[in-house]
Write an enzyme that holds these catalytic residues in place. Sequence first.
Site: not given
Length: 530
Positions: A8, A74, A153, A175
């Site tokens: 992850d 990211k 994810e 999420d």
Amino acid sequence: MGRAIGIDLGTTFSATAVLESTGEPVILPSADGDATTPSVVLFQDFGSGDEPLVGAMAKHQAATAPLDVVQFVKRHMGDPHWRFDSSAGETYTAEEVSAIILKRLKQDAELALDTDVTDAVITVPAYFDDARRTATRQAGKIAGLNVLRVLNEPTAAALAYGLDETRDATVLVYDLGGGTFDVTLMRIQDTTFDVVATDGDRNLGGFDFDNALIQYVADELAEQGATGVLDDMDALALLRERAEMAKRTLTTVASTNVTVTIGGKPYRVKVSRTDFEKACRSLLNRTRELVEDVLDQGRIGWKQVDEVLLVGGSTRMPMIREMVTSLSGKKPATDINPDEAVALGAAIQAAIEQSTQPSGQGAAPDETRHPEQAPEQTFGPAPFSGRDVTVRDVTSQALGVIVLEDAEHDREANLVVIGRNTKVPAEESRQVRTTYDSQTQVEVRVTQGDDTDPAFVVEIGRSMLSLPPYPQGAPLRITYHYDVDQTVFVELEDLTANRSLGTFEVERVANLTAAQVELAEAKIRAITVN
């Protein structure tokens, strides 16, 4: 053959996991003994070049050495213009910084497992576009990993949730991570995971809630005489550290104090949970709207949703749980750890992928599978005690092509070929025509986005193909193939001669070339990562 792990790769924290011989996924501890590793890199130079430090110690340095620390990289994946210049004079792309984080995660996993780690499934937000997915895959290769799969994810979290026991349920995955937000609607039947619809915002996460709190505290400091705090990089770095601590504290208590020293003078700002929630109201509403949009896309009402999963550390904020409970009329599932679920699901997928490769070998890291080679993802029997696992995902972005809508006025339009929330792998075609007599070349411009106006979509690549000199209006067929990693292949057919004019993988304008990836791999291999 080395082990395959799930990763992850988060905006603020990352985690790794592996599937044990018992069939249960487990989190691998970092070298520091923690379940997660801050996705933070401190670039140190002791006179012989960069020696990056990754993790908690790097995060602690963010307030005192902000110019040497990279956080939230990211958010820059797939941005060809982003660069970080270290004090040692080296320049790094977002893929290279992410590769440094991945290299540290790989090293820690090898320490925990006492064996080599060669393969990995790396997760990405469901709403990541082609450029960001490709950049993530490239970062894995640069780090020395064979990337078996880039997995959404929410899908990973549902895998971790659904394999605990036999389930037959419609699940909504909310999420909210450190930097991104996804919402996915999924049907789970035993070991079949069928994504119905997905949506999200790649620039909405805990980082933005921090920013809202920082703005609130800065306004309060200004009233106390501390002006220009947000324009001072050192003061801002300190305020960000304190604001994040306050946000975590407000998860369990009703109020807290933010104390900072600005210009040699101490200041204190009292922040209540109500103040924080008021500052974040617009952010919360953005997630609410996306949840409602996904239900509309899936043509499903809340009464048909059996479970709500909260994934990502930011869902620990009470306002999130209260909003989701109020909106759905259901209490979110508690048998899933929001910080670990994505890594655990990635480990399950890694075992699936590795078990289906010939002789246990994965594809080369830079190899992309053609969708016709994987019509559906059904795996088994190991490592799930004889049970096959099927994952059916959907496209998070529409794919289109730029066409000439009005040749006389040279007006272009975006023609959608594969719509959003189409099952993957997907193959769709559209018929187009030549635009003038004796045209001998066709430029295929591939887009992401479902607007008809080219100004509101993103061009992800283009290619020039040759054709015979036909009259204006000669028919052509363009076919898009979208594989399970949500990468794109294009074929153009000449319908006059009934033959293919060429098949190509999109040359992504926002990503590194193969040569650049190879150079970056050598560069990161030579660096000692601590």
